[in-house]
Scaffold this motif. Structure first.
Motif, short mmCIF file in Angstrom:
data_model
loop_
_atom_site.label_atom_id
_atom_site.label_comp_id
_atom_site.label_asym_id
_atom_site.label_seq_id
_atom_site.Cartn_x
_atom_site.Cartn_y
_atom_site.Cartn_z
N ASP A 115 0.81 -1.22 0.00
CA ASP A 115 0.00 0.00 0.00
C ASP A 115 0.85 1.28 0.00
O ASP A 115 0.33 2.36 -0.22
CB ASP A 115 -1.00 0.00 1.16
N GLU A 116 2.15 1.15 0.22
CA GLU A 116 3.06 2.31 0.11
C GLU A 116 3.65 2.40 -1.30
O GLU A 116 3.86 3.49 -1.82
CB GLU A 116 4.19 2.19 1.13
N SER A 117 3.90 1.27 -1.92
CA SER A 117 4.54 1.28 -3.24
C SER A 117 3.67 1.94 -4.31
O SER A 117 4.19 2.49 -5.27
CB SER A 117 4.91 -0.14 -3.67
N TYR A 128 11.61 9.25 -2.33
CA TYR A 128 10.53 8.68 -1.53
C TYR A 128 11.03 7.53 -0.65
O TYR A 128 10.65 7.43 0.53
CB TYR A 128 9.39 8.18 -2.43
N LEU A 129 11.87 6.68 -1.20
CA LEU A 129 12.38 5.55 -0.42
C LEU A 129 13.19 6.03 0.77
O LEU A 129 13.07 5.49 1.87
CB LEU A 129 13.22 4.62 -1.30
N HIS A 130 14.02 7.06 0.58
CA HIS A 130 14.81 7.60 1.69
C HIS A 130 13.91 8.20 2.77
O HIS A 130 14.16 8.02 3.96
CB HIS A 130 15.82 8.63 1.20
N ILE A 131 12.88 8.91 2.35
CA ILE A 131 11.97 9.52 3.32
C ILE A 131 11.21 8.44 4.08
O ILE A 131 11.10 8.49 5.31
CB ILE A 131 11.02 10.51 2.62
N ILE A 132 10.68 7.44 3.36
CA ILE A 132 9.92 6.38 4.03
C ILE A 132 10.82 5.58 4.97
O ILE A 132 10.44 5.27 6.10
CB ILE A 132 9.23 5.46 2.99
N TRP A 133 12.03 5.26 4.52
CA TRP A 133 12.98 4.56 5.40
C TRP A 133 13.23 5.41 6.66
O TRP A 133 13.23 4.91 7.78
CB TRP A 133 14.30 4.28 4.69
N LYS A 136 10.30 5.26 9.05
CA LYS A 136 10.19 3.98 9.75
C LYS A 136 11.32 3.81 10.77
O LYS A 136 11.11 3.29 11.87
CB LYS A 136 10.13 2.83 8.75
N GLU A 137 12.51 4.25 10.42
CA GLU A 137 13.63 4.21 11.36
C GLU A 137 13.34 5.11 12.56
O GLU A 137 13.63 4.76 13.71
CB GLU A 137 14.91 4.65 10.65
N SER A 138 12.75 6.28 12.30
CA SER A 138 12.40 7.21 13.38
C SER A 138 11.31 6.63 14.29
O SER A 138 11.38 6.77 15.51
CB SER A 138 11.95 8.55 12.80
N LEU A 139 10.32 5.98 13.70
CA LEU A 139 9.27 5.31 14.49
C LEU A 139 9.87 4.21 15.35
O LEU A 139 9.51 4.05 16.51
CB LEU A 139 8.19 4.73 13.57
N TYR A 154 5.20 -0.85 10.82
CA TYR A 154 5.24 0.58 10.53
C TYR A 154 4.62 0.85 9.16
O TYR A 154 4.86 0.11 8.21
CB TYR A 154 6.69 1.09 10.54
N LYS A 155 3.85 1.92 9.09
CA LYS A 155 3.16 2.26 7.84
C LYS A 155 3.24 3.76 7.63
O LYS A 155 3.12 4.55 8.57
CB LYS A 155 1.70 1.82 7.92
N VAL A 156 3.41 4.17 6.36
CA VAL A 156 3.46 5.58 5.98
C VAL A 156 2.29 5.86 5.04
O VAL A 156 2.09 5.13 4.06
CB VAL A 156 4.81 5.92 5.31
N SER A 157 1.53 6.90 5.34
CA SER A 157 0.42 7.30 4.48
C SER A 157 0.94 8.02 3.24
O SER A 157 2.05 8.56 3.24
CB SER A 157 -0.53 8.22 5.24
N PRO A 158 0.14 8.05 2.16
CA PRO A 158 0.57 8.75 0.94
C PRO A 158 0.94 10.21 1.21
O PRO A 158 0.32 10.88 2.03
CB PRO A 158 -0.66 8.65 0.03
N PHE A 159 1.96 10.67 0.50
CA PHE A 159 2.39 12.06 0.64
C PHE A 159 3.01 12.53 -0.67
O PHE A 159 3.29 11.72 -1.55
CB PHE A 159 3.40 12.22 1.79
#
Length: 198
Positions: A115-117, A128-133, A136-139, A154-159
């Motif tokens: 659902d993130e891809s 996008y991959l660096h931001i999502i990583w 998730k690392e921050s979470l 961990y899940k990231v909503s669309p942005f």
């Protein structure tokens, strides 16, 4: 408060002369690899440089905490940069260098959910991959290193990539999920990301 500090040009001996380490900190320092020693000293020197007089300790999961209490801290390292976040709230921070070897693309199946891809545009995939990583690392750091699967917990909503945007993200537990707010900025060839639990 968020600090990004470049420590490559400082020498280990200079750090040691300017810092006053407790016996326990010295024993811990001597047990570290050379890379971790540089990070250990760089963080403490950066805190001293900006006038923060709190001691950093680590719990059994290696999550840092400050004494005297009252503030939360999160730390990150990437190549020659370190990032430190200090807050009244629980916080997690990550800094990642945009690498030319496209390593982040090669490992995306380890941390990108289906659902993130679907919201990652091909032209900006690495960003996008660096931001999502980073989110998730921050979470992971904010939660204290309890949930290690970046796919399952961990899940990231669309942005969209835009300055000063707030990104919704989630820690997913067995019985419930909790929403957080993530923020990022690009500093030279690095992405700095942090998540705060207000």
């Amino acid at each position: 408060m968020i600090i990004v500090f470049k420590w490559k040009h400082f020498l280990e001996t200079m750090f040691l002369k300017k810092l006053f380490l407790s016996y326990e900190e010295k024993v811990f320092f001597l047990s570290l690899s050379e890379k971790r020693k540089r990070e250990f000293l760089g963080i403490r020197y950066a805190l001293k440089y900006i006038g923060i007089k709190m001691n950093i300790f680590y719990n059994e999961k290696r999550k840092p905490f400050l004494l005297p209490e009252g503030k939360h801290i999160s730390l990150s390292h990437s190549f020659e940069k370190i990032a430190i976040a200090i807050s009244s709230y629980h916080i997690g921070i990550d800094i990642e260098k945009l690498r030319k070897d496209k390593k982040i693309v090669k490992i995306k199946k380890k941390f990108i959910r289906d659902d993130e891809s679907i919201f990652i545009p091909p032209n900006y995939e690495e960003d996008y991959l660096h931001i999502i990583w980073g989110i998730k690392e921050s979470l992971y750091k904010l939660e204290g290193g309890i949930f290690y699967s970046f796919l399952d917990h961990y899940k990231v909503s669309p942005f969209c990539l835009k300055k000063d945007s707030c990104i919704s993200c989630w820690i997913i537990k067995n019985s419930y999920s909790k929403r957080f707010s993530a923020f990022y900025r690009k500093i030279e060839e690095y992405y700095l990301v942090y998540v705060i639990d207000i």
